[in-house]
Motif scaffolding. Structure first.
Motif, PDB file in Angstrom:
ATOM      1  N   PRO A  33      46.551  31.188 -24.026  1.00  0.00           N
ATOM      2  CA  PRO A  33      47.944  31.652 -24.047  1.00  0.00           C
ATOM      3  C   PRO A  33      48.337  32.211 -22.690  1.00  0.00           C
ATOM      4  O   PRO A  33      47.492  32.759 -21.958  1.00  0.00           O
ATOM      5  CB  PRO A  33      47.951  32.746 -25.115  1.00  0.00           C
ATOM      6  N   TYR A  34      49.596  32.052 -22.354  1.00  0.00           N
ATOM      7  CA  TYR A  34      50.153  32.568 -21.104  1.00  0.00           C
ATOM      8  C   TYR A  34      51.532  33.097 -21.435  1.00  0.00           C
ATOM      9  O   TYR A  34      52.392  32.341 -21.910  1.00  0.00           O
ATOM     10  CB  TYR A  34      50.213  31.436 -20.068  1.00  0.00           C
ATOM     11  N   VAL A  35      51.736  34.395 -21.244  1.00  0.00           N
ATOM     12  CA  VAL A  35      53.003  35.040 -21.610  1.00  0.00           C
ATOM     13  C   VAL A  35      53.561  35.746 -20.386  1.00  0.00           C
ATOM     14  O   VAL A  35      52.839  36.492 -19.715  1.00  0.00           O
ATOM     15  CB  VAL A  35      52.806  36.059 -22.760  1.00  0.00           C
ATOM     16  N   ILE A  36      54.851  35.504 -20.112  1.00  0.00           N
ATOM     17  CA  ILE A  36      55.483  36.136 -18.959  1.00  0.00           C
ATOM     18  C   ILE A  36      56.819  36.757 -19.362  1.00  0.00           C
ATOM     19  O   ILE A  36      57.533  36.218 -20.204  1.00  0.00           O
ATOM     20  CB  ILE A  36      55.694  35.142 -17.796  1.00  0.00           C
ATOM     21  N   PRO A  37      57.154  37.908 -18.774  1.00  0.00           N
ATOM     22  CA  PRO A  37      58.484  38.485 -18.991  1.00  0.00           C
ATOM     23  C   PRO A  37      59.481  37.770 -18.085  1.00  0.00           C
ATOM     24  O   PRO A  37      59.160  37.448 -16.937  1.00  0.00           O
ATOM     25  CB  PRO A  37      58.306  39.944 -18.569  1.00  0.00           C
ATOM     26  N   MET A  38      60.664  37.490 -18.611  1.00  0.00           N
ATOM     27  CA  MET A  38      61.681  36.804 -17.819  1.00  0.00           C
ATOM     28  C   MET A  38      63.059  37.347 -18.172  1.00  0.00           C
ATOM     29  O   MET A  38      63.288  37.783 -19.299  1.00  0.00           O
ATOM     30  CB  MET A  38      61.667  35.294 -18.094  1.00  0.00           C
ATOM     31  N   ASN A  39      63.975  37.268 -17.200  1.00  0.00           N
ATOM     32  CA  ASN A  39      65.361  37.515 -17.563  1.00  0.00           C
ATOM     33  C   ASN A  39      65.916  36.213 -18.108  1.00  0.00           C
ATOM     34  O   ASN A  39      65.311  35.155 -17.966  1.00  0.00           O
ATOM     35  CB  ASN A  39      66.169  38.108 -16.407  1.00  0.00           C
ATOM     36  N   PHE A  40      67.060  36.269 -18.786  1.00  0.00           N
ATOM     37  CA  PHE A  40      67.494  35.130 -19.589  1.00  0.00           C
ATOM     38  C   PHE A  40      69.002  35.150 -19.793  1.00  0.00           C
ATOM     39  O   PHE A  40      69.681  36.140 -19.517  1.00  0.00           O
ATOM     40  CB  PHE A  40      66.805  35.177 -20.959  1.00  0.00           C
ATOM     41  N   GLY A  41      69.469  34.067 -20.328  1.00  0.00           N
ATOM     42  CA  GLY A  41      70.823  33.965 -20.845  1.00  0.00           C
ATOM     43  C   GLY A  41      70.754  33.287 -22.201  1.00  0.00           C
ATOM     44  O   GLY A  41      69.804  32.536 -22.478  1.00  0.00           O
ATOM     45  N   TYR A  42      71.729  33.566 -23.046  1.00  0.00           N
ATOM     46  CA  TYR A  42      71.763  32.958 -24.379  1.00  0.00           C
ATOM     47  C   TYR A  42      73.200  32.566 -24.693  1.00  0.00           C
ATOM     48  O   TYR A  42      74.127  33.359 -24.481  1.00  0.00           O
ATOM     49  CB  TYR A  42      71.258  33.952 -25.429  1.00  0.00           C
ATOM     50  N   GLN A  43      73.352  31.356 -25.200  1.00  0.00           N
ATOM     51  CA  GLN A  43      74.680  30.914 -25.633  1.00  0.00           C
ATOM     52  C   GLN A  43      74.534  29.766 -26.623  1.00  0.00           C
ATOM     53  O   GLN A  43      73.804  28.803 -26.369  1.00  0.00           O
ATOM     54  CB  GLN A  43      75.501  30.452 -24.423  1.00  0.00           C
TER      55      GLN A  43
END
Length: 157
Positions: A33-43
């Protein structure tokens, strides 16, 4: 305290809208497993992420584009009795989404996605130079499945 499933789309979208980061999970070629925090957008049922054009996550996604994205808010440590360790838990609300990453290549579509991402963090309008847009990798993830829960809800007496 109990866990409650949140079925209402409004509650799900409210949790997502209040987050400042999400955690993106993927699985590499060795099944690690590889998990990273990211900023995002949702629509409209789609999550947008951005990164550099190369790197470990891009290598992983080129072989396996399945991702799991988690959002979480309202964290608060609660307990039923202060001297009973097993009665402690974290109160929170979370959303878990699954989908497949597709990379956007068209420059105008990339600008649209960047605007969706920036809308999560600012009311400002932004301009993006062609070199900047060409040098960013835009991830588009239509949500295939979604679940949401609220943890630490008091039992009714």
């Amino acid at each position: 305290m109990k866990t409650v499933v949140l079925d209402e789309q409004e509650k799900v979208e409210e949790i997502i809208s209040r987050c400042d980061i999400c955690y993106v999970g993927m699985v590499d070629n060795e099944n690690n497993p590889y998990v990273i925090p990211m900023n995002f957008g949702y629509q409209d049922g789609v999550i947008y992420l951005h990164s550099g054009p190369t790197g470990h996550s891009i290598d992983i996604l080129n072989h396996n584009n399945n991702v799991c994205i988690t959002f979480s808010i309202d964290h608060e440590l609660v307990f039923q009795h202060p001297q009973v360790a097993c009665s402690y838990r974290m109160k929170a609300k979370s959303v878990i989404c699954r989908g497949k990453v597709h990379f956007i290549e068209n420059l105008e579509d990339k600008r649209d996605a960047l605007n969706i991402i920036m809308k999560q963090y600012s009311d400002k309008t932004f301009e993006y130079s062609d070199p900047a847009v060409k040098n960013v990798k835009i991830w588009e993830i239509p949500i295939d499945s979604i679940s949401a829960k609220e943890y630490g809800v008091p039992h009714k007496r």
